[in-house]
Design a protein around this motif. Structure first.
Motif, short mmCIF file in Angstrom:
data_model
loop_
_atom_site.label_atom_id
_atom_site.label_comp_id
_atom_site.label_asym_id
_atom_site.label_seq_id
_atom_site.Cartn_x
_atom_site.Cartn_y
_atom_site.Cartn_z
N LEU A 222 7.09 4.08 0.85
CA LEU A 222 6.13 2.97 0.92
C LEU A 222 4.93 3.35 1.77
O LEU A 222 3.80 2.93 1.51
CB LEU A 222 6.79 1.71 1.45
CG LEU A 222 7.38 0.76 0.39
CD1 LEU A 222 8.37 1.46 -0.52
CD2 LEU A 222 8.03 -0.46 1.04
N GLY A 223 5.15 4.16 2.80
CA GLY A 223 4.05 4.63 3.62
C GLY A 223 3.10 5.51 2.84
O GLY A 223 1.88 5.39 2.95
N ASN A 224 3.66 6.40 2.02
CA ASN A 224 2.81 7.23 1.16
C ASN A 224 2.00 6.36 0.20
O ASN A 224 0.81 6.59 -0.01
CB ASN A 224 3.65 8.22 0.38
CG ASN A 224 4.07 9.42 1.20
OD1 ASN A 224 3.59 9.63 2.31
ND2 ASN A 224 4.98 10.22 0.66
N LEU A 225 2.66 5.36 -0.39
CA LEU A 225 1.95 4.50 -1.35
C LEU A 225 0.85 3.69 -0.67
O LEU A 225 -0.15 3.34 -1.31
CB LEU A 225 2.94 3.56 -2.05
CG LEU A 225 3.94 4.24 -2.98
CD1 LEU A 225 4.91 3.21 -3.55
CD2 LEU A 225 3.24 4.99 -4.10
N ALA A 226 1.01 3.39 0.61
CA ALA A 226 -0.05 2.69 1.33
C ALA A 226 -1.27 3.58 1.50
O ALA A 226 -2.40 3.08 1.62
CB ALA A 226 0.46 2.25 2.70
#
Length: 298
Positions: A222-226
């Motif tokens: 999810l951090g990468n997608l942010a």
């Protein structure tokens, strides 16, 4: 490279798990310990995530006799073989300097290990210089036993920019998939998602939605997608050996009740039957899987 970039830190803060994430993150290192090296040497397959020449993210699956993936040093692995022509990552895995995320998952024991780093071309395969190495808990992993190695296969059988009705049925029936994400300078990560069949919803031929279940609090995906919406999904047909690969963009939706879901927009689809594919038994579902409407355990 630090343990977390700004995308992961932001999600951890939003969910309220920064302190826990900092504690769990101490397990991330660049060294391949003896127990990890032994685990890798026992595995018959490896999931790899990377970007193709056009910048699209994909995830794919390499299969071989145990030992085809092995540690050759304290921070390096060697992979024998490669992907068949036509696989969207065949070129990337033959190009030095490709940033890759890998996950080795053993359905027999519900163990998994992730190793992310930079690829080097090697005779008969490739090597990866490790930058992040860590293990995950067995949550949401279905137990399976290997049945048969199928030597022949036509390779890629269908390409498109949207799911066919048959591919939609395969996604709805899936209890496992893998997702590749990136955050540019922090490299590529490959992660596992599991649940009861139906946990991935097909909203249309070009849109999927799945819940984000509680995990290790790192929020690497999810951090990468942010930071970067590009994503690659891999849906393996465990019993038949086929692969369904999707590339597109994803974003996280945060519910007022604390729930989270990921919405994925399909941009490219590749369906294949690789030679050397491995067929597995029907699953024993993880006891950690949240119940899903219409699902049954077996």
């Amino acid at each position: 490279m630090g343990r977390y970039h700004q995308g992961s830190l932001a999600v951890q803060e939003r969910v309220g798990v920064r302190e826990l994430a900092e504690h769990v993150g101490r397990s991330i290192g660049a060294d391949i310990r003896d127990v990890a090296a032994a685990f890798l040497a026992q595995q018959p397959h490896l999931v790899v995530g990377a970007a193709d020449g056009a910048g699209r993210l994909w995830a794919s699956l390499l299969t071989g006799a145990p030992g085809f993936v092995r540690a050759t040093g304290p921070d390096r692995i060697r992979v024998s073989g490669g992907l068949p022509e036509g696989d969207p990552l065949a070129g990337a895995l033959a190009t030095a300097g490709t940033r890759v995320g890998t996950i080795s998952l053993d359905p027999r024991t519900r163990r998994r290990m992730r190793l992310n780093g930079t690829l080097a071309v090697a005779p008969g395969g490739f090597a990866v210089a490790a930058e992040q190495v860590f293990s995950n808990c067995p949550k949401y992993l279905q137990k399976r036993q290997p049945l048969e190695l199928v030597a022949d296969g036509p390779g890629v059988v269908r390409r498109g920019d949207a799911l066919t009705p048959g591919q939609e049925r395969a996604v709805r029936a899936a209890d496992t998939f893998f997702v590749a994400t990136t955050a540019e300078a922090d490299g590529v990560d490959a992660s596992h998602r599991g649940g009861m069949p139906g946990f991935v919803e097909v909203l249309s031929p070009t849109e999927l939605l799945w819940p984000d279940y509680a995990g290790n609090a790192m929020f690497l995906t999810l951090g990468n997608l942010a930071a970067d919406e590009r994503a690659g999904l891999l849906f393996p047909d465990w019993e038949g050996g086929g692969l369904l690969q999707l590339s597109g963009r994803a974003r996280t939706e945060f519910g007022a009740d604390g729930s989270r879901a990921v919405r994925f927009r399909v941009e490219a689809v590749v369906e294949g039957l690789h030679p050397g594919r491995l067929r597995w038994s029907t699953p024993e579902y993880s006891p950690a899987n949240p119940p899903h409407r219409g699902s049954t355990t077996r």
